[in-house]
Design a protein around this motif. Structure first.
Motif, mmCIF file in Angstrom:
data_model
loop_
_atom_site.group_PDB
_atom_site.id
_atom_site.type_symbol
_atom_site.label_atom_id
_atom_site.label_comp_id
_atom_site.label_asym_id
_atom_site.label_seq_id
_atom_site.Cartn_x
_atom_site.Cartn_y
_atom_site.Cartn_z
ATOM 1 N N VAL A 16 0.859 -1.177 0.000
ATOM 2 C CA VAL A 16 0.000 0.000 0.000
ATOM 3 C C VAL A 16 0.896 1.227 0.000
ATOM 4 O O VAL A 16 1.772 1.376 0.851
ATOM 5 N N THR A 17 0.697 2.126 -0.975
ATOM 6 C CA THR A 17 1.485 3.348 -1.083
ATOM 7 C C THR A 17 0.585 4.548 -0.826
ATOM 8 O O THR A 17 -0.483 4.657 -1.416
ATOM 9 N N GLN A 18 1.046 5.422 0.057
ATOM 10 C CA GLN A 18 0.305 6.638 0.359
ATOM 11 C C GLN A 18 1.231 7.821 0.089
ATOM 12 O O GLN A 18 2.320 7.906 0.639
ATOM 13 N N THR A 19 0.788 8.738 -0.774
ATOM 14 C CA THR A 19 1.589 9.900 -1.133
ATOM 15 C C THR A 19 0.904 11.156 -0.615
ATOM 16 O O THR A 19 -0.288 11.344 -0.819
ATOM 17 N N SER A 20 1.681 12.011 0.056
ATOM 18 C CA SER A 20 1.148 13.260 0.590
ATOM 19 C C SER A 20 1.987 14.418 0.064
ATOM 20 O O SER A 20 3.172 14.530 0.397
ATOM 21 N N VAL A 21 1.388 15.253 -0.793
ATOM 22 C CA VAL A 21 2.088 16.403 -1.360
ATOM 23 C C VAL A 21 1.204 17.633 -1.252
ATOM 24 O O VAL A 21 -0.003 17.537 -1.094
ATOM 25 N N SER A 22 1.836 18.791 -1.357
ATOM 26 C CA SER A 22 1.110 20.056 -1.337
ATOM 27 C C SER A 22 1.202 20.675 -2.732
ATOM 28 O O SER A 22 2.296 20.866 -3.253
ATOM 29 N N PRO A 23 0.067 21.006 -3.355
ATOM 30 C CA PRO A 23 0.110 21.510 -4.732
ATOM 31 C C PRO A 23 0.449 22.992 -4.854
ATOM 32 O O PRO A 23 0.569 23.493 -5.959
ATOM 33 N N GLN A 24 0.626 23.703 -3.755
ATOM 34 C CA GLN A 24 0.915 25.136 -3.840
ATOM 35 C C GLN A 24 2.408 25.377 -4.061
ATOM 36 O O GLN A 24 3.246 24.735 -3.428
ATOM 37 N N LEU A 25 2.697 26.332 -4.943
ATOM 38 C CA LEU A 25 4.072 26.777 -5.117
ATOM 39 C C LEU A 25 4.382 27.748 -3.991
ATOM 40 O O LEU A 25 3.611 28.667 -3.721
ATOM 41 N N ARG A 26 5.495 27.548 -3.328
ATOM 42 C CA ARG A 26 5.884 28.407 -2.223
ATOM 43 C C ARG A 26 7.404 28.353 -2.079
ATOM 44 O O ARG A 26 8.035 27.398 -2.484
ATOM 45 N N TYR A 27 7.961 29.399 -1.522
ATOM 46 C CA TYR A 27 9.411 29.456 -1.295
ATOM 47 C C TYR A 27 9.718 28.825 0.053
ATOM 48 O O TYR A 27 9.108 29.165 1.060
ATOM 49 N N ASP A 28 10.666 27.904 0.066
ATOM 50 C CA ASP A 28 11.040 27.219 1.302
ATOM 51 C C ASP A 28 12.558 27.111 1.348
ATOM 52 O O ASP A 28 13.154 26.289 0.666
ATOM 53 N N GLN A 29 13.167 27.952 2.160
ATOM 54 C CA GLN A 29 14.622 28.030 2.235
ATOM 55 C C GLN A 29 15.235 26.838 2.968
ATOM 56 O O GLN A 29 16.437 26.628 2.906
ATOM 57 N N TYR A 31 15.336 23.818 2.238
ATOM 58 C CA TYR A 31 15.972 22.846 1.348
ATOM 59 C C TYR A 31 17.481 23.069 1.271
ATOM 60 O O TYR A 31 18.242 22.116 1.121
ATOM 61 N N ILE A 32 17.909 24.304 1.392
ATOM 62 C CA ILE A 32 19.339 24.624 1.317
ATOM 63 C C ILE A 32 20.114 23.965 2.454
ATOM 64 O O ILE A 32 21.293 23.665 2.316
ATOM 65 N N GLN A 33 19.465 23.696 3.561
ATOM 66 C CA GLN A 33 20.128 23.112 4.725
ATOM 67 C C GLN A 33 20.195 21.590 4.665
ATOM 68 O O GLN A 33 20.797 20.975 5.538
ATOM 69 N N THR A 34 19.600 20.972 3.650
ATOM 70 C CA THR A 34 19.683 19.526 3.496
ATOM 71 C C THR A 34 20.934 19.164 2.703
ATOM 72 O O THR A 34 21.523 20.019 2.032
ATOM 73 N N ALA A 84 16.227 25.791 -7.969
ATOM 74 C CA ALA A 84 15.047 26.668 -7.933
ATOM 75 C C ALA A 84 13.762 25.854 -7.865
ATOM 76 O O ALA A 84 12.819 26.224 -7.143
ATOM 77 N N ALA A 85 13.707 24.739 -8.583
ATOM 78 C CA ALA A 85 12.511 23.887 -8.555
ATOM 79 C C ALA A 85 12.267 23.318 -7.162
ATOM 80 O O ALA A 85 11.120 23.219 -6.716
ATOM 81 N N TYR A 86 13.335 22.967 -6.459
ATOM 82 C CA TYR A 86 13.180 22.456 -5.093
ATOM 83 C C TYR A 86 12.850 23.590 -4.113
ATOM 84 O O TYR A 86 12.051 23.397 -3.201
ATOM 85 N N LEU A 87 13.481 24.744 -4.297
ATOM 86 C CA LEU A 87 13.224 25.862 -3.378
ATOM 87 C C LEU A 87 11.777 26.344 -3.468
ATOM 88 O O LEU A 87 11.201 26.771 -2.466
ATOM 89 N N PHE A 88 11.184 26.288 -4.661
ATOM 90 C CA PHE A 88 9.812 26.761 -4.845
ATOM 91 C C PHE A 88 8.798 25.611 -4.904
ATOM 92 O O PHE A 88 7.654 25.816 -5.292
ATOM 93 N N HIS A 89 9.225 24.416 -4.555
ATOM 94 C CA HIS A 89 8.375 23.220 -4.477
ATOM 95 C C HIS A 89 7.685 22.885 -5.797
ATOM 96 O O HIS A 89 6.564 22.370 -5.805
#
Length: 178
Positions: A16-29, A31-34, A84-89
């Motif tokens: 069983v696979t469950q995927t949880s994503v958010s469809p909104q584009l948003r800036y999330d800084q 990611y740079i710390q990963t 940029a694609a990861y920073l803005f989801h």
């Protein structure tokens, strides 16, 4: 009498696979710390420095310099766009696209191409090309490590951004024949 070819107990495994994503584009800084974020920034910096080393040389027009510059700039732009694609989801919004596989193949290819580019630059005998070769070998290692991380993530069934939970459920069935 029971059939000799049919087992009395049967185990069924379902995944069983469950995927949880958010469809909104948003800036999330964050990611740079990963680790993948830091790798992307390091690749961008090393690509740019290697490119500059080649371009300030009087022999930048040479085929070795052109090859190195092409590899460095393509890596710079691809990695910058992916950052940029990861920073803005964007990767989370379009989670059906196999981002990790795309990145894994790109990083593996760029590892090989940087090996050649850095070797060609190192054997040219010009100081600027030697400096570029050093940055090329560093970029090769960074892209190779990133490809390794992406390979492991693909193998685990992860998605680029968001959460995917994979559960395995087992059900045992016992058959009794009278």
């Amino acid at each position: 009498m029971a059939d000799a070819g049919f087992p009395g107990r049967h185990t069924t495994t379902t995944q069983v696979t469950q995927t949880s994503v958010s469809p909104q584009l948003r800036y999330d800084q964050s990611y740079i710390q990963t680790i993948p974020g830091m790798l992307k920034i390091a690749c961008i910096v090393v690509n740019l420095i290697g490119f500059i080393c080649i371009q300030v040389s009087a022999f930048s027009y040479h085929s070795r310099g052109s090859y190195f510059s092409s590899i460095a700039m393509t890596g710079f732009w691809f990695t910058g766009i992916m950052l940029a694609a990861y920073l803005f989801h964007v990767c989370e919004k379009f989670y059906k696209i196999p981002w990790l596989k795309i990145e894994m193949y790109f990083c593996a290819l760029w590892t090989i191409l940087y090996l050649f580019a850095a070797c060609f630059a190192a054997t040219f005998g010009v100081e600027a090309f030697t400096a570029a070769a050093l940055f090329g070998f560093v970029a090769m290692c960074l892209y190779g490590y990133d490809a390794f991380l992406k390979f492991n993530a693909v193998r685990r069934g992860e998605i680029a951004q968001g959460i995917r939970i994979v559960e395995q459920r087992q059900q045992q069935t016992t058959v009794t024949i009278a």
